[in-house]
Design a protein around this motif. Structure first.
Motif, short mmCIF file in Angstrom:
data_model
loop_
_atom_site.label_atom_id
_atom_site.label_comp_id
_atom_site.label_asym_id
_atom_site.label_seq_id
_atom_site.Cartn_x
_atom_site.Cartn_y
_atom_site.Cartn_z
N ARG A 92 0.83 -1.21 0.00
CA ARG A 92 0.00 0.00 0.00
C ARG A 92 0.87 1.26 0.00
O ARG A 92 0.59 2.21 -0.73
N LEU B 293 2.30 1.74 -3.44
CA LEU B 293 1.27 2.19 -4.38
C LEU B 293 0.89 3.64 -4.10
O LEU B 293 0.69 4.44 -5.04
N GLU C 189 4.07 4.11 -7.19
CA GLU C 189 4.54 2.93 -7.91
C GLU C 189 3.33 2.18 -8.46
O GLU C 189 2.24 2.24 -7.90
N LEU C 190 3.56 1.43 -9.52
CA LEU C 190 2.46 0.68 -10.12
C LEU C 190 2.45 -0.77 -9.66
O LEU C 190 3.51 -1.37 -9.44
N GLY C 191 1.27 -1.33 -9.58
CA GLY C 191 1.16 -2.76 -9.30
C GLY C 191 1.93 -3.59 -10.32
O GLY C 191 2.48 -4.64 -10.01
N HIS D 163 -4.56 -3.56 -13.02
CA HIS D 163 -3.20 -3.07 -12.78
C HIS D 163 -2.64 -2.41 -14.03
O HIS D 163 -1.87 -1.46 -13.96
N ALA E 173 -4.10 1.16 -14.43
CA ALA E 173 -3.58 2.16 -13.49
C ALA E 173 -2.51 3.03 -14.13
O ALA E 173 -2.42 4.24 -13.88
N GLU E 174 -1.68 2.40 -14.97
CA GLU E 174 -0.58 3.13 -15.60
C GLU E 174 -1.07 4.17 -16.61
O GLU E 174 -0.34 5.09 -16.96
N THR F 135 -5.94 2.84 -3.69
CA THR F 135 -4.75 3.61 -3.34
C THR F 135 -3.91 3.89 -4.58
O THR F 135 -3.44 5.02 -4.81
N SER F 136 -3.75 2.87 -5.39
CA SER F 136 -2.94 3.01 -6.60
C SER F 136 -3.60 3.97 -7.60
O SER F 136 -2.95 4.88 -8.13
N ARG G 117 -2.21 7.76 -8.88
CA ARG G 117 -1.92 8.05 -10.29
C ARG G 117 -2.89 9.08 -10.87
O ARG G 117 -2.87 9.34 -12.08
#
Lengths: 226, 226, 226, 226, 226, 226
Positions: free
Chosen positions: B199, B202, B206-208, C71, C74-75, C102-103, C107
């Protein structure tokens, strides 16, 4: 605790004659004969009109949308078995179709009960391979995640231990514990005999009120005729 | 074979400290920590916002529209217990309300999980007596037919053995077998620790894809960026 | 033909000021202003009370029970984006929870609309990360099969092209095509202005029958007062 | 035979004091006090948390997706009335929103019970205008086809005659026939008094088994303790 | 942005021979051959047993409970066309019956796929006019509000562009984009050929575990036999 | 107010010739002929393919999961009657099977419409005893709580007064008030005559647009051809 990733290869099955005897009774009769336990949820429906099955359960616990264990369970079948497939969570993917039906039949399987979806239902009807399922869905399944074979499962609300007998027909699917099959046959027989007598009287125009002697209890509860 | 008409008065409960430790984790975390088994169907919802519970299960098997066994189960409660009520068939009657909640609480009960309906939900919220149920229904129940208490039951698709721990919150209800509670606590703790690290990364942007090292596998499967 | 296994990295977004202007209007108003098109199915509900979102769609096409593409998507997020996640077939798995929230937030993401399940809903409420979903389900997802990112998708019955603006609130979720945002803002503004005048008259006790001039048409259709 | 295209302007309402007295009781209590009749289907839910209503019914029979009669019914309201809207067939369109709520309130209306959809639910909550509905749906309605006002209707499975009192709260919606309101108040009062005594005993730790004297009947039915 | 009130009279249809070739394959095969896209939701069911259809889509976007556009679309039919009817929101009214079936057939239409209700199903069976629908409902529709004809629509979760080919049978309904029909025929043919070989081996008693070479991967995932 | 615990033994039935005449028309035709009222909810389905019924209603109000009143109602049947069974709350228990069918038939009953479940559906098909029901469920019912016979009931959303005629077929179930049967026969006859003419024109290739003269109204609403 439910085990994942295991296959039990040696399960106990009930006496074949008892299973054969049980196959003469319908799911509603058997459910009554057992004292109204063991019935799956009513969303379990035959995949085609007239589908009927009765046989010892070989179980599969599937992952959602994943039918890998259906291939694993095929190897565990012996003549007369019914595959009972549960899922770790609700899923209506098409886990099963004519190819698996062909495989099951070739290995001795006589039917499928699955808390999920199936497809190729016209082929299943042509083959007369009885299937009871939650859904019909052309969407196929993946083969990525392990489940188990021949562990106790919960299918459509009913617990199924490998070797229990499952009976499916137009009225639903009922599960008979392996070591009670003989006694359930007797109870079903007794129930049918009793019902036959009642049916004859009702067909002759007698009323259930009299056949079952209900009038007194109804009056005691206060029923009024006007 | 499911027994009807019996009450088991002597069930084994897990270590109270283990239950207390488990209560710090949510149903989703515990479900993952157990390897994704033991989850009830998602139709089980809290009867009021914020309801949460964790405790050993004292079980009741009810007959449809009949809550007689709810009074029988009350006598079997000890401090910290959660009643898990299943039904021999699907029924959304209002089996439970503020009077039974009062009784359960007075006998040590800390919540209810029921595969059926409940009522007096505003009172339940006022009392903060947590309930997870399939339905809210003002319609009451009769008291005519025997079920059982403290036998294994299937509730919303999950098998519950008396003494298993049930955990319910906004995400659902999960069942932890009695003799695995300590290990599930450890696994949940480990999972939360790992998630805390993820967590943080993220949250920092940072990306998963990188945290979990997914890019290579995605490319191998053929993912194309355009 | 829907492409699988592709990620489009360069999508066009609407003017940010237009999106900001649109965010002042509710889904019902916007749906009316658009001539009653673009509304998702009413099973799409906020994951917590008070959730609201408005932003350009970055889309993900998921496979059932598989959240790998979440995932990947997200980018592709930039500030103010909303992820719209569809699935190649119906699935209510828990595709999304607090870690992905959170991710996404880190972003630039400001919400999620998903034709599937989510979990960690108490955390989502604490974070105030708005989510509109078909189901709440603690059951997690696997990461095995490719879907796509930023292709046109069908989510809860509505087509969403990347860059279209999605608006979600207590009444539902509506999709506004990217190149019509400015005109929909105007139409919404006009509708609200008109409604404000009507509201004032109705609040003063005038009847809709008179405000909207319905009496004549009702009489012509044959309405009779007795 | 249900009449279409008519508005009855002169309905009989129950005594206002009786209605006021009835408003102190919940739907579950009233339903029990009436002998378990008059309850609407449990899919009828409050449009926002805490919504409650009690008042004489002014009825509207709507056509599917058509809310024309909602404007006609507004004219028939007097202080304290509740609109009960049924539909000639099932429809979950958004028949009602904040403008109609404003109009109903201005004309004396104190709530709505509708076997259909509503929208603007955040506004309804802000206004605290209580609504019980089958669905929340942003989709609006047309005004093309006649229904009726103040004829007997069937709403969510319950028959409602204009002037009957409807009571809605978190547990559901119940209908009290106009000429029985006073007696239902008395029966509700008696039930609450009786429940208060029971509640006190249960809170003190007595069991329902003893309070209700169930042990003998349970034993007679064969309940066994092990 | 979806247009309302327009009829496109000139749509492109696929090659008739390709459509004829496609009609030899079932919906499940085609869905697989396409890579598992294009499938409608499984709630779409044949209106009578044995219904099957395959043809280019002529589309209609209906308003809820309003079948006016069904008459407009009839004029746009050419030989072999299938009408695909979507709705601007969910509605299960009976939009279609034997009269429209008569009209469609007279104009060359060979079937209907509708995200809504139909009636006169016994007549449809007698006529053998194949229909796939969400519901069977005797309730008729009005003719008041404009929709559109031959615009892209979303029907039961699948996007349908006029001229796309729809294939419906007992397993569901799948949509094949117009310019991919020939390649989908080839892929379906290849799939059936491959399945025929597999079927033969399975029928001879070989296991899917061996035919598909699954044993190694299962072992690698940790499957244990006991 | 709905009475519980009463049986009315003397109900008025419509003219038998009118009922016989009505039996020639389908539920959709009759529903239209009545102005689109009187239709039960579409979840009411025939228990077997081809089931059809038409006859005066003898009503039963059942308690959930309790079929005691089904035996009471049998005594009230005369030749040609249809039992219409409602329930005080929603219940899908199997209230009815082949024994009650035998009894009803012996007493003159010609069918059943029940807002609940039935079983022995294969036997019902063999007997050709037509049944329209909400569910098929092997689970039986108890006989503990009084309902009523021959009071007005609400069945699947429609009010049924004893003596009203119910007509059921593949499209659903419709209720015709007793004193309107003759006029509904006339209206149905007129409708069929009109439809026959239309059908002939449509079959010859004329369009509904012309047969019904819709082009002008469509143009007035703004329909554009491109």
């Amino acid at each position: 605790m439910t085990e994942l990733g295991v296959v039990y290869t040696d399960i106990q099955r009930p006496d074949a004659d008892d299973v054969a005897a049980l196959s003469h009774y319908g799911s509603a009769t058997i459910h009554e004969a057992m004292g109204r336990i063991g019935l799956m949820q009513p969303y379990m429906r035959p995949a085609y009109d007239g589908a009927k099955l009765c046989g010892p359960a070989v179980t599969a616990l599937l992952q959602p949308g994943d039918n890998w264990m259906m291939h694993v369970v095929a190897e565990q079948l012996t003549d007369g078995d019914v595959v009972v497939a549960a899922c770790t969570t609700n899923s209506d993917a098409g886990f099963f179709g004519d190819l698996l039906a062909t495989s099951f039949r070739a290995r001795g399987g006589v039917g499928l009960v699955i808390d999920g979806g199936v497809r190729d239902t016209a082929d299943l009807a042509d083959m007369d391979f009885p299937v009871f399922a939650k859904a019909i869905h052309a969407r196929g399944a993946v083969k990525e995640t392990l489940g188990s074979v021949n562990i106790p499962v919960t299918c459509a609300g009913a617990v199924v231990i490998p070797g229990d007998v499952v009976v499916g027909d137009a009225d639903g699917v009922v599960v008979v514990p392996r070591d009670t099959v003989a006694e359930v046959v007797e109870a079903s027989k007794a129930r049918e005999a009793k019902e036959a007598g009642v049916r004859e009287r009702l067909a002759a125009g007698e009323l259930g009120l009299d056949v079952y002697g209900m009038r007194e209890k109804l009056a005691a509860k206060g029923l009024q005729y006007r």
